[in-house]
Each structure stands twice: as C-alpha cells, then as structure tokens.
Design an enzyme around this catalytic site. Structure first.
Site, PDB file in Angstrom:
ATOM      1  N   VAL A 179      -2.597  11.028  -1.016  1.00 46.83           N
ATOM      2  CA  VAL A 179      -2.407  12.553  -0.753  1.00 46.83           C
ATOM      3  C   VAL A 179      -0.301  12.587  -0.456  1.00 46.83           C
ATOM      4  O   VAL A 179      -0.235  13.764  -0.843  1.00 46.83           O
ATOM      5  CB  VAL A 179      -2.647  12.539   0.427  1.00 46.83           C
ATOM      6  CG1 VAL A 179      -2.313  14.603   1.195  1.00 46.83           C
ATOM      7  CG2 VAL A 179      -4.618  13.027  -0.042  1.00 46.83           C
ATOM      8  N   GLY A 180       0.226  11.512   0.199  1.00 44.57           N
ATOM      9  CA  GLY A 180       1.841  11.502   0.622  1.00 44.57           C
ATOM     10  C   GLY A 180       2.214  12.532   1.532  1.00 44.57           C
ATOM     11  O   GLY A 180       2.800  13.335   1.500  1.00 44.57           O
ATOM     12  N   CYS A 212       3.009   4.064   5.810  1.00 45.75           N
ATOM     13  CA  CYS A 212       2.285   5.040   4.211  1.00 45.75           C
ATOM     14  C   CYS A 212       2.487   4.439   3.041  1.00 45.75           C
ATOM     15  O   CYS A 212       3.525   4.027   2.727  1.00 45.75           O
ATOM     16  CB  CYS A 212       2.542   6.769   4.665  1.00 45.75           C
ATOM     17  SG  CYS A 212       1.490   7.247   3.234  1.00 45.75           S
ATOM     18  N   THR A 269      -3.630   2.277   5.892  1.00 48.89           N
ATOM     19  CA  THR A 269      -5.099   1.415   4.830  1.00 48.89           C
ATOM     20  C   THR A 269      -4.219   0.560   3.280  1.00 48.89           C
ATOM     21  O   THR A 269      -3.239   0.511   3.947  1.00 48.89           O
ATOM     22  CB  THR A 269      -4.733   3.005   3.138  1.00 48.89           C
ATOM     23  OG1 THR A 269      -3.142   2.991   3.335  1.00 48.89           O
ATOM     24  CG2 THR A 269      -5.441   4.028   4.214  1.00 48.89           C
ATOM     25  N   GLY A 279     -10.041   0.336  10.889  1.00 50.25           N
ATOM     26  CA  GLY A 279     -10.025   0.515   9.457  1.00 50.25           C
ATOM     27  C   GLY A 279     -11.506   0.020   9.283  1.00 50.25           C
ATOM     28  O   GLY A 279     -12.822  -0.555   9.766  1.00 50.25           O
TER      29      GLY A 279
END
Length: 303
Positions: free
Chosen positions: A71-72, A130, A193, A243
């Site tokens: 998504v950023g 991120c 992630t 997670g």
C-alpha cells in the site's frame, strides 16, 4: 476471573489485545462489528508528516497462508489526522495509538511532536520497518546505528509512551531491539511484514505493481514467535508480539514467548470481530489454567 490488565511502560491496557496499524483503519470502521472500547488499544493507520498517495495498484495480493501488501503508507498527513480524525476518536474508551512513519529523521520528529500535543493519544508506534516505501521506512530499522539515531531524535521530541516497530528483515533482531532500547524506546513491537513477492505465471509478470511487498498472515507466525522470544530475552522493556495471530491460542503463545501484549492484523480482514474474540479467549484460557493474571504467563515458556 483472571485479571487481563497489562502494562507497556507507563501505559496501562485493560487487556493485552491491540489492533495492528494498517488493518483496522481508525477504529471507527469496525464499530458496526464489535465494541471497540473492549480492546486494550487501537493502533491507527500509518501517519506521515505530508499526505501520501501510496503505491500504484495493484498493491495487495492473496497468497497461500497469508497476503502481500504494498500500500505504501497512503494517508492524508498528520495535520489532517489532528484536525479531522482526532476529534472523532479521542473519546473512545481505550488507548488510541498512532503509528508514525517518515522519509527522514526530521519527518519522524515533526510528526511525533505534533501528536505529542494531543491529550487523548497516550502513545505512538514508531514505524522504522515498513518495506513498502522507497525512502525511510525499513531503511532505518535494519541497522542498529540508524535505528538508534531516529529513536533518539524522536525521544527528545515526544514525551509519552514510545513503542518502536521492528523489521523481521534483519540478521539479528535482538541487536536492533537493544539499540532502540538504549536510545529511549519504552517498548518494541514485532514483527512487521516480511519482504516477499508473487508472480502471475500466465502473464509472466509480478502480481504487485512494486514487484515486492510485505507478507503477513498465518505463514509468518513461527518466524514472529521466534523473534519475539529472542527479543524478550535481550531487552528489559516490554515486547508487543504480532504476526499471524488468528485466535486466542496464537496470542497465548506470544505471551508465553515473552510478549506483554499482542497485535492482531491480517485476521481483521477475515473476521472483523476477531480482536474482541481473542481478548475473551485469553481470559477463558487463563481461567481454565488457574491463572490469576496475564502477568503470570508472560515469558513463562518452559524450555
């Protein structure tokens, strides 16, 4: 009934269940599915100094046992959050925590400083992990020196509970955790992630516009558990584990590994009420095992 309260530094949670940034909006989006005030806290979507459009589509993909996202950090910027979102969420009866990201250290510092002035936001989660932005993000979190540098700078500008979100895309997670602890972090959350990719064999092209993205979901849980266990042994500050948590048993495993609280992410897309169900399930597990409090099982893994 077991006592579900837990503490992250000076921040007290009514139970150890938080929602992971980027999977729960601002909390308001889930009010039709559950009583969001029953959660230990809500970590709202990533917030940056200036508005961000995010990455081009497609930027999400389902994969076996999880999902990829690129998504950023799409958001309307910290000023929009302060003026438009904060008034709507400030009276929710739980801990509203803002995930803060940036492309440079001054960006992180200025965003954190503006949020510091909001009375009803008791903590921020500093995202130095991120994998879906070209500048900043994970670049700060994969090196102990750069991780400590950004945390130290934010610590000087931010007076409340400072949680630092760590990347799994490193060789030694404990080394990074010790570095941010030394720089003033009150807690660490992990894992963000894992870097992955998906390919469309028919078109011979990557599924995501960015080629790679962050993988989350059940498949990452064993890695997350291992890193939480390693980190909890390496630092004195509280650890928040996340997670692949899909149920209360998963959450209990993270607590046994040393986490003082957990975050639920991808599972929110499968069952919008899962976070409340996990909180209830933790209480039932504690009662069934004769435990009087969550604190009894934090780090109680026998090995």
């Amino acid at each position: 009934m077991a006592d579900l309260k837990t503490k992250i530094g000076s921040l007290e949670l009514k139970n150890p269940v938080l929602t992971a940034s980027g999977t729960f909006g601002y909390g308001l989006e889930y009010q039709d599915y559950m009583d969001i005030s029953k959660l230990g806290g809500i970590i709202v979507k990533g917030t940056t100094l200036a508005p961000r459009q995010g990455n081009p589509y497609p930027r999400m993909a389902e994969v076996h046992m999880g999902m990829l996202n690129a998504v950023g950090l799409q958001n309307k910027g910290v000023d929009y959050f302060v003026n438009n979102i904060y008034p709507k969420i400030k009276d929710i009866d739980t801990n509203m925590i803002v995930n803060v990201s940036g492309s440079s250290i001054p960006d992180y510092v200025e965003t954190a400083a503006r949020i510091d002035g909001l009375d009803r936001i008791p903590a921020i989660e500093l995202n130095i992990s991120c994998p879906n932005v070209k500048q900043g993000g994970m670049a700060f979190g994969v090196n102990p020196a750069s991780a400590a540098q950004v945390v130290d700078a934010v610590r000087k500008a931010y007076s409340k509970t400072l949680i630092v979100k760590l990347s799994p895309n490193v060789t030694d997670i404990a080394e990074i955790a010790r570095a941010v602890e030394g720089a003033g972090a009150d807690s660490v959350s992990l894992i963000n992630t894992m870097l992955g990719m998906a390919i469309n064999a028919e078109t011979r092209r990557p599924v995501l516009s960015t080629v790679t993205g962050g993988m989350s979901g059940p498949a990452v849980k064993p890695v997350a558990l291992r890193m939480v266990w390693q980190t909890a042994k390496a630092v004195k500050i509280p650890v928040i584990g996340l997670g692949g948590i899909q149920c209360a048993t998963d959450a209990i495993e993270f607590l046994l590994a040393g986490a003082s609280a957990v975050e639920i992410g991808t599972a929110n897309f499968v069952d919008p009420a899962i976070s409340e169900k996990v909180a209830v399930g933790i209480g039932e597990w504690l009662d069934r095992h004769g435990c009087k409090s969550v604190a009894e099982i934090v780090g109680a893994l026998e090995c």
